[in-house]
Design an enzyme around this catalytic site. Structure first.
Site, mmCIF file in Angstrom:
data_model
loop_
_atom_site.group_PDB
_atom_site.id
_atom_site.type_symbol
_atom_site.label_atom_id
_atom_site.label_comp_id
_atom_site.label_asym_id
_atom_site.label_seq_id
_atom_site.Cartn_x
_atom_site.Cartn_y
_atom_site.Cartn_z
ATOM 1 C CE LYS A 28 -3.710 -0.278 2.527
ATOM 2 N NZ LYS A 28 -4.418 -0.475 3.940
ATOM 3 N NE ARG A 99 -5.415 3.447 4.048
ATOM 4 C CZ ARG A 99 -5.310 3.634 2.429
ATOM 5 N NH1 ARG A 99 -4.811 4.847 2.324
ATOM 6 N NH2 ARG A 99 -6.058 2.953 1.834
ATOM 7 N N GLY A 108 -8.078 -7.152 4.277
ATOM 8 C CA GLY A 108 -8.945 -6.915 5.819
ATOM 9 C C GLY A 108 -8.169 -7.811 6.994
ATOM 10 C CG MET A 110 -2.908 -6.464 10.423
ATOM 11 S SD MET A 110 -1.184 -6.421 10.358
ATOM 12 C CE MET A 110 -0.877 -6.884 8.525
ATOM 13 N NE ARG A 345 -6.102 -4.821 -3.103
ATOM 14 C CZ ARG A 345 -6.770 -4.816 -1.906
ATOM 15 N NH1 ARG A 345 -6.020 -4.683 -0.697
ATOM 16 N NH2 ARG A 345 -8.089 -5.067 -1.772
ATOM 17 C CG HIS A 462 -14.248 -10.577 4.415
ATOM 18 N ND1 HIS A 462 -14.537 -11.915 4.740
ATOM 19 C CD2 HIS A 462 -12.861 -10.333 4.592
ATOM 20 C CE1 HIS A 462 -13.683 -12.588 5.122
ATOM 21 N NE2 HIS A 462 -12.466 -11.720 5.000
ATOM 22 C CD GLU A 800 6.978 -48.992 -12.837
ATOM 23 O OE1 GLU A 800 6.507 -48.390 -12.231
ATOM 24 O OE2 GLU A 800 6.772 -49.702 -13.611
ATOM 25 C CB SER A 819 8.040 -43.402 -19.567
ATOM 26 O OG SER A 819 6.916 -42.378 -18.831
ATOM 27 N N GLY A 821 8.039 -43.605 -13.932
ATOM 28 C CA GLY A 821 6.908 -43.839 -13.338
ATOM 29 C C GLY A 821 7.326 -43.403 -11.893
ATOM 30 C CG ASP A 824 5.009 -48.322 -8.399
ATOM 31 O OD1 ASP A 824 4.612 -48.379 -7.450
ATOM 32 O OD2 ASP A 824 4.961 -49.001 -9.675
ATOM 33 C CB CYS A 887 3.831 -41.893 -17.324
ATOM 34 S SG CYS A 887 4.480 -43.109 -16.858
ATOM 35 C CE1 TYR A 907 6.093 -39.200 -21.900
ATOM 36 C CE2 TYR A 907 7.780 -39.268 -23.475
ATOM 37 C CZ TYR A 907 7.088 -39.839 -22.722
ATOM 38 O OH TYR A 907 7.109 -41.260 -22.459
#
Ligand code: ADP
Ligand code: MG
Ligand code: MG
Length: 928
Positions: A28, A99, A108, A110, A345, A462, A800, A819, A821, A824, A887, A907
Site C-alpha cells: 500500500k 493504515r 482485511g 489488519m 494494487r 469481504h 520406476e 518413462s 513412473g 512407484d 508419467c 515430455y
C-alpha cells in the site's frame, strides 16, 4: 536526549519513498508513493517502514525504535505545511488515517484507524470549518470506535449496542437518518465505553493517539488473524516481513451529495471484460463499502449521477493501467467534487478473467507474450475447469437471488458459522458457508467450504473478495435470506433452511437452489485456447495425457494433450464383460486353456488399441504392458470363503428338501401322484432344475480359492507383477504385444499415420528388457508376414525401480525411450508405502517439518530428482536420441514440471484435466 539516535531512516514521505520497494514500505505504502510521484491525486502522507515494525517487535518491552516518533513529528509538520492545517489545531485541524500494509496483500487482515487527531477541541474546529456538526460527530464516533477496537482491543459489540440503543430510542432505522445531536450522544456514550473498558479517559493528545495507533498496527502483525493468514497462504518472511504504517491525510466522502467513496477494478475481475467495474456510495466513508453495511451502487450509475467525476475516474483508470501494466484494484474517495485515489494494487481476479485480460492486454500491446503467460499461475487454471450448473437447469426455480460474486457452481450442506464449517469439512462433508456477512475471522470457514453465500454486502464485500481469491463460488448479498445463527436456521420467504440442508449456489448467476443440481464440466474459453497455444509455442516439454480408453483419449485431446504418455492396459480388463475372460486366463489349469482365454481377449484388446491409435493419430500412444499382480483381478480370499459358506449352507438345505420329499412318500404312498404339487418340491425345482449345479458352483469356487491362495503374495506391490509376470507368463505379454502390433498393422494398411510405443513396466535389469524385446521381434516378424506391411513402433522401459536408474546406460541399449513412473519410484526411493505413509506418519512429518512436502504429490527433487538426472544422463550417453518422459502423478504438478524441464525431459504425461495446467507450467519452465 542520549546520543544513540538511530541512523536508520524509518519514515518516508509519499514524495520520496521508493515505489518499487514493497518489502520496506509495504504494498500500500509503496503504491501511494508511486502514485503521488506519478502526479495522481493522492492525499498527502508518509510511510513508516516495515523495518521500524520489526525493530519494535524485536525490542524486549515493545519499544518503538529510538528517534522514530521524532521522525514522525517532522513528517507531520511537513503534512501541516502541505495541507495548511494543524495536527491538534483547534481552528484548522489536520486529521489522518493510520493504515497498515505489508509487502503481500492481506485483505482485511489488519485494521485501519480513521479520523485520528479528533478530540474535544479539534472537533469544534471541524464543526466550524465545515459548518456541519452532523458530519463532525459522525467522524468522531467512527474514530472513537475504530481507535477503541484496533488500538485498545475493545470489542465492536460494546459500541454497536450503544449505537443500536440510540437508534432505537430515537426511532431511526438507517444510519443516515441520524441527526447531529444523536451522533453527539453516541460519541459521548462511546467515550464512556472506552473509559469503562480501559479505566482511563480516551487519549486527547493527538500525538499520543498517533503513537498508540502506530504501536497497535505493529502489534497486529503478530495477531492471530494475520499469523493464521500467512500460514494458510504460505507467506514466508521472505515474501513479507512486518507491516508498514501509512499516515494519510483524511479526505471525506461523507461531506454531502457531492461526496462519495468507492472501490473499483480497472477491468471486470470476474469476466475480464475491459470495462470499469466497481461500486460506490454517495455521502459515505470508505469502510461502509468494504464492510457491506450499505449496499452500494454499480459504478456505471455514476456516469449519470456525477458525469464529470465519472470521466475523471475513467482517466484515473487509464493512467493506472498504463503505468502498472496490470489490472488495478483501487479505492477512491470524492470530497466535495474532488477525486482522490487512496490505494491501488494489482487486481485479484479469477482465472477466467486473468486469461482473458492476458490475451487482450497482449493484443493491445500493453504487455508482451511472455508477460501474458507468466502472469498466470498454472495451478490457478484449475478454476476454469470448475463445474457449472448443467444448462438444462437454467430454468429451475431458485430459492433466492444474490449477486454473482465469484463464479462457478457448488453444492453442499449448510453451515452457519466458520467453526462448524471447518468441523464438518474435516469430516469430508461438502459445505456451503451461509452468513449474513463474513469477516476476516471466518477465513477457516472459507477453506473448509465448497462455496459461500451471504445475505448482505456487494461484490467487493469481504466474502466476495476472499472467495474470488480462492476461486470458490460465492453468492453475496442475497437479501431475501434471513440468517438466524442462534436458531441455526435461515428463512427465505416461507422456506426454512436448517443447518445441514443441501443447497446449490451458482456464483455465476447469483442464484441459490434447494438440493443438489446437476453440474457440467467447465469448457475452454477461446482466450484460454489462445493462451495455451502461446504456451505450447514457448515450451520445450511436450504434454501428454494418461488415458486408458478411446473416450479418455477424446477428452485428453480436448484439453490439448499432444499424445498419450501412459495407457494402462489393465484398466481395459476391468469391465464386467471382460473380467470373466481375464479370470479364465488366470485360473486356467494348463497352457492350452490359458491360450483359449487369451485368444478371446486378443481381438478385444486389438480393437481397443486401434481405437486409441486412430483417435490420437498421428500422435504418440504409449501402451504399458500388464503391470499389476494378477490376483488383483480375482475375488479376495475373504469373499470366496463367505460365498462358499453360503453355498454349502444352501446345498444342505436343498439336500434336506430332497430327503423330505422322499420321506413323505414312504409315509404316505398315496401322495405319490400329488408329488409334483407339494410346494416344497416346486420351490426347489424353481431354484435348481439341476440339483447338481450347487455342487458345481461349490467346486468352481473351491478351485478359485485354491488359485487365490496360490497367488497370494506377502507384498504384492513388490511381488509378481510387471515384467516379472511377462517373463514367467510370456503368453500374456505375447497376446498384448500381438494386439498392439496387429492394431498397428490395421492402421498402417488403412494409411493412417500412427506412433505406437510399447512400454515395459517394473524393469530392473537389461536382461528383462532384452527378453521382452525378443518376444516383440518374434511377433513383429509374424505380424509383418501375415499383414504384408512394415511395422513402425518404439519399444521402451518404464523407469520406476531404483536399480533401473543405476543401470540406465545398459537399459538404453535396448530401449528407444524411458518413462519415469514416479509413483512407484517415489515409494522405492523413500521405502515408504504410499497408503501407510499418508495414513500414518506423513502428516506428522509434514507438520513437524521433517519432510516439507508429501513426496507423492510434490516430486522430491533433492533425492528422487538426483536419481532421475543420473538416469537421463546415463541413458543419453548410450543413446543420444533417447526420448525421456514422466508419467507419474507428478507429471501434472507445476513445480515438478519445472524440474523435468531442467533435466531435459522430452515430455510429461498427466491426467487429462491437468493437461492445461501442465502446458502452462511447461511454458513457465522454459521462460523463467
Ligand atoms: P484495507 O487495507 O483493509 O483496505 P485501508 O487502509 O485501505 O484498509 O482503509 C480502509 C478504508 O478506509 C478504505 O476503504 C479507505 O477508503 C478508507 N480510508 C483510509 N484512509 C483514508 C483517508 N486518509 N481518507 C479517507 N478514507 C480513508
Ligand atoms: Mg484498502
Ligand atoms: Mg508403476
Amino acid at each position: 536526549m542520549d546520543a544513540k539516535v538511530s541512523n536508520t531512516q524509518y519514515v518516508f514521505s509519499f514524495h520520496d519513498g521508493d515505489g518499487k520497494n514493497k518489502k520496506l514500505l509495504g504494498g500500500k505504502g509503496a503504491n501511494l508513493c508511486e502514485m503521488t510521484q506519478m502526479g495522481l491525486n493522492v492525499p498527502p502522507g508518509f510511510v513508516i517502514s516495515t523495518e521500524a515494525c520489526l525493530a519494535y517487535l524485536d525490542s524486549n518491552d515493545n519499544q518503538l525504535p529510538d528517534g522514530l516518533m521524532a521522525m514522525v513529528k517532522k513528517q507531520m509538520q511537513a503534512l501541516e505545511k502541505e495541507t495548511g492545517k494543524g495536527f491538534g489545531d483547534a481552528e484548522h485541524p489536520l486529521l489522518v488515517s493510520v493504515r497498515s500494509g505489508s509487502a503481500m496483500s492481506m485483505p482485511g487482515m489488519m485494521d485501519t484507524i480513521l479520523n485520528l487527531g479528533l478530540n474535544a477541541s479539534t472537533l469544534n474546529g471541524v464543526i466550524k470549518q465545515t459548518g456541519d456538526a452532523r458530519f463532525a460527530y459522525d467522524a468522531y464516533r467512527r474514530f472513537i470506535q475504530l481507535f477503541g477496537k484496533v488500538a485498545l482491543n475493545i470489542a465492536d459489540e460494546a459500541f454497536d449496542s450503544q449505537f443500536e440503543e440510540v437508534k432505537q430510542h430515537v426511532g431511526i432505522k438507517d444510519d443516515v437518518g441520524l441527526r447531529a445531536d444523536h451522533l453527539k450522544d453516541i460519541s459521548e456514550r462511546f467515550l464512556d465505553v472506552v473509559k469503562q473498558h480501559t479505566g482511563q479517559a480516551f487519549p486527547e493528545d493527538p500525538y499520543e493517539q498517533l503513537e498508540i495507533a502506530v504501536q497497535a498496527v505493529f502489534k497486529s502483525w503478530m495477531g492471530k488473524r494475520a499469523v493464521d493468514y500467512r500460514r494458510e497462504f504460505n507467506i514466508t518472511q521472505d515474501m513479507a516481513n512486518g507491516t508498514a504504517v501509512n499516515i494519510v491525510t483524511m479526505v471525506f466522502g461523507n461531506r454531502g451529495n457531492d461526496s462519495a467513496t468507492g472501490v473499483a477494478f480497472t477491468r471486470n475481475p470476474a469476466t475480464g471484460e475491459n470495462k470499469l467495474f466497481g461500486e460506490y456510495l454517495v455521502n459515505a466513508q470508505g469502510e461502509d463499502v468494504v464492510a457491506g453495511i450499505r449496499t452500494p451502487k454499480p459504478i456505471q450509475n455514476m456516469a449519470d449521477e456525477m458525469p464529470d467525476l465519472y470521466q475523471q475516474l475513467e482517466t484515473l483508470r487509464a493512467n493506472l493501467e498504463n503505468h502498472y501494466r496490470e489490472i488495478q484494484d483501487f479505492e477512491f474517495t470524492i470530497e466535495k467534487g474532488k477525486l482522490y485515489c487512496l490505494q491501488t494494487r494489482n487486481g485479484k481476479m479469477n482465472t477466467t478473467a486473468m486469461v482473458r485480460t492476458s490475451v487482450e492486454m497482449e493484443n493491445a500491446g500493453v504487455i508482451d507474450r511472455k508477460q501474458a503467460l507468466l502472469r498466470i499461475d498454472p495451478h490457478s487454471l484449475e478454476q476454469m475447469l470448475y463445474p457449472r450448473l448443467d444448462d438444462s437447469e437454467l430454468g429451475s426455480t431458485s430459492l433466492a437471488q444474490g449477486l454473482p460474486a465469484s463464479p462457478g457452481a457448488a453444492c453442499g450442506h449448510i453451515a452457519f458459522d466458520a467453526d462448524r464449517a471447518e468441523m464438518l469439512g474435516k469430516q469430508g462433508q461438502r459445505i456451503i458457508l451461509v452468513r449474513d456477512e463474513t469477516k476476516p475471522e471466518d477465513i477457516h470457514g472459507f477453506f473448509a467450504s465448497q462455496g459461500i453465500l451471504t445475505s448482505r454486502g456487494g461484490k467487493t464485500s469481504h466474502a466476495a473478495v476472499v472467495a474470488r481469491g480462492m476461486g470458490k463460488p460465492c453468492v453475496a448479498g442475497a437479501e431475501g435470506i434471513h440468517v438466524d445463527v442462534q436458531l441455526r436456521e435461515a428463512h427465505i420467504g416461507d422456506t426454512v433452511l436448517k443447518e445441514g440442508d443441501l443447497i446449490t449456489i451458482d456464483g455465476s448467476s447469483g442464484k441459490v437452489y434447494l438440493g443438489e443440481l446437476p453440474m457440467m464440466e467447465a469448457e475452454f474459453t477461446p482466450e484460454l485456447e489462445t493462451l495455451l497455444q502461446w504456451a505450447d509455442e514457448a515450451a520445450c516439454l511436450k504434454v501428454m495425457a494418461n488415458a486408458d480408453t478411446k473416450e479418455d483419449a477424446q477428452r485428453a485431446l480436448k484439453y490439448g494433450a499432444m499424445g498419450i504418455g501412459l495407457c494402462r492396459t489393465e484398466r481395459m480388463f476391468n469391465t464386467s464383460e471382460r473380467l470373466p475372460l481375464v479370470i479364465e486366463m488366470i485360473v486356467a489349469e494348463n497352457g492350452e486353456q490359458r491360450q483359449q482365454a487369451l485368444d478371446r481377449l486378443l481381438p478385444i484388446q486389438r480393437s481397443d488399441f486401434q481405437g486409441l491409435f486412430e483417435t490420437m493419430a498421428p500422435a504418440q500412444v504409449t501402451i504399458r504392458l500388464l503391470d499389476p499382480p494378477i490376483h488383483e483381478f480375482l475375488p479376495s480370499e475373504q469373499q470366496l470363503l463367505s460365498d462358499l459358506d453360503e453355498l454349502k449352507h444352501l446345498y444342505s438345505i436343498v439336500r434336506g428338501m430332497e430327503v423330505m420329499v422322499d420321506a413323505e412318500q414312504l409315509v404316505n404312498p398315496a401322495a405319490d401322484k400329488a408329488r409334483n404339487s407339494i410346494p416344497q418340491r416346486r420351490l426347489t425345482d424353481r431354484i435348481f432344475s439341476d440339483p447338481k449345479s450347487v455342487a458345481d458352483t461349490i467346486s468352481k469356487k473351491e478351485a478359485m480359492l485354491k488359485k487365490v491362495r496360490m497367488l497370494h503374495e506377502v507384498n504384492p506391490m513388490l511381488g509378481h507383477r510387471g515384467v516379472r509376470l511377462g517373463i514367467t507368463f510370456p503368453e500374456i505379454y505375447g497376446m498384448q504385444i500381438r494386439a498392439i502390433l496387429e492394431a498397428t498393422a490395421e492402421c498402417t494398411k488403412k494409411g493412417i499415420e500412427i506412433n505406437p510405443q510399447i512400454m515395459v513396466p517394473q524393469v530392473c535389469t537389461a536382461s528383462e528388457l532384452k527378453r521382452i524385446r525378443s518376444l516383440v521381434d518374434e511377433i513383429q516378424t509374424e505380424v509383418e508376414q501375415q499383414h504384408k506391411v512394415k511395422l513402425e513402433f518404439k519399444f521402451g522401459s518404464m523407469i520406476e525401480v531404483v536399480r533401473a536408474c543405476m543401470r540406465a546406460d545398459t537399459l538404453a541399449e535396448v530401449a528407444d525411450f524411458f518413462s519415469f513412473g514416479t509413483n512407484d519410484l517415489s515409494q522405492a526411493t523413500f521405502s515408504f508405502s504410499r497408503e501407510d505413509a499418508e495414513n500414518k506418519f506423513l502428516p506428522f512429518y509434514n507438520e513437524n517439518g521433517i519432510l516439507l512436502d508429501n513426496p507423492f504429490e510434490v516430486l522430491d527433487i533433492k533425492g528422487l530428482g538426483k536419481l532421475m538426472k543420473i538416469a537421463v544422463d546415463w541413458g543419453r550417453n548410450t543413446r543420444k536420441d533417447l526420448s525421456v518422459g514422466i508419467c507419474g502423478e507428478h507429471g501434472g504438478h507445476p513445480q515438478s514440471i519445472r524440474f523435468c524441464h531442467d533435466i531435459g525431459l522430452d515430455y510429461v504425461s498427466c491426467s487429462a484435466p491437468r493437461v492445461p495446467i501442465a502446458r502452462l507450467a511447461a511454458a513457465h519452465a522454459a521462460l523463467l
